[in-house]
Design a protein around this motif. Structure first.
Motif, PDB file in Angstrom:
ATOM      1  N   TYR A  52      28.741  13.255 -36.966  1.00 43.81           N
ATOM      2  CA  TYR A  52      27.502  14.025 -36.880  1.00 43.81           C
ATOM      3  C   TYR A  52      26.295  13.191 -36.474  1.00 43.81           C
ATOM      4  CZ  TYR A  52      29.697  18.020 -39.224  1.00 43.81           C
ATOM      5  OH  TYR A  52      30.498  19.073 -39.548  1.00 43.81           O
ATOM      6  N   TYR A  53      26.274  11.912 -36.832  1.00 40.94           N
ATOM      7  CA  TYR A  53      25.069  11.102 -36.615  1.00 40.94           C
ATOM      8  C   TYR A  53      25.248  10.013 -35.551  1.00 40.94           C
ATOM      9  CZ  TYR A  53      23.767  13.253 -41.033  1.00 40.94           C
ATOM     10  OH  TYR A  53      23.502  14.143 -42.017  1.00 40.94           O
ATOM     11  N   VAL A  54      26.345   9.296 -35.589  1.00 46.13           N
ATOM     12  CA  VAL A  54      26.516   8.162 -34.678  1.00 46.13           C
ATOM     13  C   VAL A  54      26.946   8.622 -33.285  1.00 46.13           C
ATOM     14  CG1 VAL A  54      27.768   6.011 -34.287  1.00 46.13           C
ATOM     15  CG2 VAL A  54      26.975   6.582 -36.574  1.00 46.13           C
ATOM     16  N   LEU A  55      27.858   9.579 -33.220  1.00 44.36           N
ATOM     17  CA  LEU A  55      28.305  10.055 -31.912  1.00 44.36           C
ATOM     18  C   LEU A  55      27.160  10.641 -31.078  1.00 44.36           C
ATOM     19  CD1 LEU A  55      30.671  10.456 -29.968  1.00 44.36           C
ATOM     20  CD2 LEU A  55      31.049  12.680 -31.040  1.00 44.36           C
ATOM     21  N   PRO A  56      26.269  11.467 -31.661  1.00 45.80           N
ATOM     22  CA  PRO A  56      25.129  11.930 -30.842  1.00 45.80           C
ATOM     23  C   PRO A  56      24.223  10.795 -30.373  1.00 45.80           C
ATOM     24  CG  PRO A  56      25.404  13.368 -32.708  1.00 45.80           C
ATOM     25  CD  PRO A  56      26.333  12.214 -32.917  1.00 45.80           C
ATOM     26  N   LEU A  57      24.074   9.756 -31.194  1.00 44.21           N
ATOM     27  CA  LEU A  57      23.278   8.612 -30.736  1.00 44.21           C
ATOM     28  C   LEU A  57      23.937   7.936 -29.540  1.00 44.21           C
ATOM     29  CD1 LEU A  57      22.140   6.938 -34.077  1.00 44.21           C
ATOM     30  CD2 LEU A  57      20.762   8.267 -32.481  1.00 44.21           C
ATOM     31  N   LEU A  58      25.243   7.795 -29.592  1.00 46.53           N
ATOM     32  CA  LEU A  58      25.956   7.192 -28.461  1.00 46.53           C
ATOM     33  C   LEU A  58      25.879   8.078 -27.220  1.00 46.53           C
ATOM     34  CD1 LEU A  58      29.072   5.725 -30.278  1.00 46.53           C
ATOM     35  CD2 LEU A  58      27.104   4.489 -29.380  1.00 46.53           C
ATOM     36  N   LEU A  59      25.921   9.398 -27.423  1.00 47.19           N
ATOM     37  CA  LEU A  59      25.770  10.301 -26.280  1.00 47.19           C
ATOM     38  C   LEU A  59      24.369  10.219 -25.681  1.00 47.19           C
ATOM     39  CD1 LEU A  59      27.726  13.446 -27.510  1.00 47.19           C
ATOM     40  CD2 LEU A  59      28.391  11.818 -25.740  1.00 47.19           C
ATOM     41  N   LEU A  60      23.365  10.112 -26.534  1.00 44.41           N
ATOM     42  CA  LEU A  60      22.002   9.941 -26.014  1.00 44.41           C
ATOM     43  C   LEU A  60      21.869   8.635 -25.242  1.00 44.41           C
ATOM     44  CD1 LEU A  60      19.715  11.205 -28.903  1.00 44.41           C
ATOM     45  CD2 LEU A  60      19.927  12.155 -26.611  1.00 44.41           C
ATOM     46  N   GLY A  76      14.094   9.866 -28.007  1.00 45.34           N
ATOM     47  CA  GLY A  76      14.977  10.700 -28.825  1.00 45.34           C
ATOM     48  C   GLY A  76      16.028   9.877 -29.554  1.00 45.34           C
ATOM     49  N   TYR A  77      16.543   8.860 -28.891  1.00 48.51           N
ATOM     50  CA  TYR A  77      17.533   7.975 -29.507  1.00 48.51           C
ATOM     51  C   TYR A  77      16.920   7.250 -30.702  1.00 48.51           C
ATOM     52  CZ  TYR A  77      20.818   4.108 -29.987  1.00 48.51           C
ATOM     53  OH  TYR A  77      21.704   3.191 -30.484  1.00 48.51           O
ATOM     54  N   TYR A  78      15.740   6.685 -30.506  1.00 49.60           N
ATOM     55  CA  TYR A  78      15.115   5.917 -31.589  1.00 49.60           C
ATOM     56  C   TYR A  78      14.656   6.814 -32.732  1.00 49.60           C
ATOM     57  CZ  TYR A  78      15.256   2.010 -28.380  1.00 49.60           C
ATOM     58  OH  TYR A  78      15.678   1.037 -27.533  1.00 49.60           O
ATOM     59  N   VAL A  79      14.188   8.007 -32.425  1.00 45.13           N
ATOM     60  CA  VAL A  79      13.804   8.948 -33.481  1.00 45.13           C
ATOM     61  C   VAL A  79      15.039   9.377 -34.267  1.00 45.13           C
ATOM     62  CG1 VAL A  79      12.908  11.284 -33.899  1.00 45.13           C
ATOM     63  CG2 VAL A  79      11.700   9.739 -32.369  1.00 45.13           C
ATOM     64  N   GLY A  80      16.141   9.613 -33.570  1.00 42.81           N
ATOM     65  CA  GLY A  80      17.388   9.955 -34.245  1.00 42.81           C
ATOM     66  C   GLY A  80      17.887   8.815 -35.110  1.00 42.81           C
ATOM     67  N   ALA A  81      17.821   7.600 -34.605  1.00 42.98           N
ATOM     68  CA  ALA A  81      18.247   6.441 -35.386  1.00 42.98           C
ATOM     69  C   ALA A  81      17.359   6.262 -36.613  1.00 42.98           C
ATOM     70  CB  ALA A  81      18.224   5.182 -34.525  1.00 42.98           C
TER      71      ALA A  81
END
Length: 96
Positions: A52-60, A76-81
């Protein structure tokens, strides 16, 4: 291709996210073993969080090369992280 895009600050952000996830897992594992209440749900919950959390970061990180502005997807990547780190930070605060 993703190895080239995950360089610099993106790589550090991912390591910080994974570090907080591992720290939270170790604290949860210690508490469950100390209480003799170990269940597979503990491990499965962290695998779900990876999905749920790491895979979307990798996709971004992977689609950041398609960003015409050059900064929108990265923000978006940094805000998600940051969101994931804060989630695990508050989780650790509640466990300790």
């Amino acid at each position: 291709m993703m190895a080239l895009l995950l360089s610099g600050w993106m790589l550090y952000a991912l390591w910080i996210v994974l570090g907080f996830m591992a720290l939270d897992f170790l604290v949860s594992l210690y508490r469950s073993l100390r209480a003799s209440d170990f269940s597979p749900e503990l491990v499965l919950g962290y695998l779900k969080d990876m999905l749920y959390y790491v895979l979307p970061l990798l996709l971004l990180a992977d689609i950041s090369m398609l960003d015409a502005t050059g900064w929108l997807v990265s923000v978006g990547y940094y805000v998600g992280a940051l969101g994931v780190v804060l989630k695990y930070l508050f989780s650790l605060k509640g466990k300790l």
